[in-house]
Enzyme design. Structure first.
Site, PDB file in Angstrom:
ATOM      1  CE1 TYR A 205      -4.314   1.488   0.617  1.00 57.46           C
ATOM      2  CE2 TYR A 205      -3.057   3.014   1.968  1.00 57.46           C
ATOM      3  CZ  TYR A 205      -4.227   2.681   1.306  1.00 57.46           C
ATOM      4  OH  TYR A 205      -5.304   3.536   1.342  1.00 57.46           O
TER       5      TYR A 205
ATOM      6  CB  SER B 153       1.183  -5.556   2.751  1.00 56.34           C
ATOM      7  OG  SER B 153       0.295  -4.759   3.489  1.00 56.34           O
ATOM      8  CD  GLN B 154      -2.259  -1.890  -2.576  1.00 56.48           C
ATOM      9  OE1 GLN B 154      -3.176  -1.090  -2.401  1.00 56.48           O
ATOM     10  NE2 GLN B 154      -1.118  -1.551  -3.147  1.00 56.48           N
TER      11      GLN B 154
ATOM     12  CG  ASP C 102       0.684  -7.850  10.368  1.00 53.65           C
ATOM     13  OD1 ASP C 102       0.444  -6.637  10.511  1.00 53.65           O
ATOM     14  OD2 ASP C 102       0.818  -8.395   9.251  1.00 53.65           O
TER      15      ASP C 102
ATOM     16  CG  HIS D 289       2.517  -5.307   7.909  1.00 48.93           C
ATOM     17  ND1 HIS D 289       1.593  -6.301   7.626  1.00 48.93           N
ATOM     18  CD2 HIS D 289       2.558  -4.517   6.789  1.00 48.93           C
ATOM     19  CE1 HIS D 289       1.088  -6.121   6.417  1.00 48.93           C
ATOM     20  NE2 HIS D 289       1.667  -5.056   5.886  1.00 48.93           N
TER      21      HIS D 289
END
Length: 329
Positions: free
Chosen positions: A93, A188-189, A274, A308
């Site tokens: 992101y 992630s994204q 996370d 994360h």
């Protein structure tokens, strides 16, 4: 960050009930078919990036509604006439494709690497992006999570997930790529987009999804107060009474739902501390993965003490070895 989600034994068994919309498959079939009306390769030109062992090309391909999406293509130098396996990678992101020398490990491992720029992003980290999002939206807060969120047809991730599918199409059309040996990857994204691409594309040889975002939205929004999920909270704090409409839209883009349709083997990772992508949301996607696609093999790498960032370079090493083994390299 302390452990805050379910214990690991419960995570491994966590299979939440699904809230798939009845027209999910029709929605995506028509969206992808419309995008595929356009020739996928728009422009491909060599770039002098000052790299002697890697060849670099600047790719523009037709994404959602034929709109131009940028990507870097890197490959071992002098291999354009071969038929190499390819990895299509999607970004986290806020990041953009940056500069070519920032992402060389897949080319160094002998793959053609297609790094898709993310439309309308690329100004939070790395060296920036180069792809605008030409589509406007109704009321939204800063970030992209709420752009068009009141209507699935207008939602930002309809465009971006279509771009991801078309990036796979573009990779298969590139000179020097074996179209039967294409994998997708991202964190992630990017991990959520990899799941979407896997569920909406056929014939992938592997899916590598690290700490995926865009999964099990209701639980994620309930558990964390960090962005990007918290963008949805802030939107609903103002647009009171719109929650069901918002979560209905999000159900079309949930990596749990889209990943169920995947048929390729998958390597996931999760970080138990996370606070951006809660572990239970990752396990929801993992435990449902491929249930409509023939139950392909899947593995989970667990990072108990990480947030994360998860496995970072250790997970990259694991990905190389995993994909090499799958391809007999």
């Amino acid at each position: 960050m302390a452990l805050y989600d379910l214990p690991l034994a419960e995570l491994r068994a966590y299979r939440p009930e699904l809230d798939e919309p009845a027209d999910l498959d029709d929605f995506w079939a028509s969206t992808i078919a419309d995008a595929r009306r356009h020739d996928v390769l728009v422009d491909l030109r060599p770039v002098d990036a000052g790299l002697r062992l890697v060849d670099v090309e600047d790719l523009t391909f037709a994404g959602f509604d034929g709109q131009p999406i940028r990507a870097w293509v890197t490959r071992p130098a002098g291999t354009r006439g071969e038929a190499l396996p390819a990895v299509v990678e999607f970004l986290g992101y806020g990041g953009g494709r940056g500069l070519p020398h920032e992402n060389l490990h897949w080319a160094a491992a002998g793959y053609v690497h297609v790094l898709m720029d993310t439309r309308g992003q690329g100004s939070i980290w790395s060296a920036g992006g180069a792809t605008p999002d030409p589509v406007g939206s109704g009321p939204a807060i800063p970030g992209v999570m709420t752009r068009g969120i009141l209507d699935p047809a207008e939602y930002y991730y309809r465009r971006t997930m279509t771009d991801a599918v078309r990036a796979v199409d573009a990779a298969r059309a590139l000179p020097g790529v074996d179209p039967a040996r294409v994998a997708v990857a991202g964190g992630s994204q990017g991990g959520g987009l990899a799941l979407a691409a896997a569920g909406l594309s056929d014939g992938l040889v592997g899916v590598m999804s690290d700490v995926p975002f865009l999964c099990h939205f209701r639980r994620a929004v309930a558990l964390v107060d960090t962005d990007p999920y918290h963008e949805i909270v802030r939107f609903l704090a103002v647009h009171r009474g719109r929650a069901e409409q918002v979560f209905h839209t999000l159900s079309y883009f949930d990596g749990v739902h889209l990943g169920r349709r995947a048929s390729a083997p998958a390597l996931f990772s999760v970080a138990l501390r996370d606070d951006i992508c809660p572990p239970s949301t990752v396990y929801a996607a993992y435990n449902h993965y491929g249930s409509l696609g023939g139950d392909p093999e899947r593995e989970m790498a667990v990072y108990e003490f990480n947030m994360h960032e998860a496995g970072s370079a250790y997970q990259t090493d694991r990905q190389h070895r995993w994909l090499n083994a799958r391809l007999g390299l």
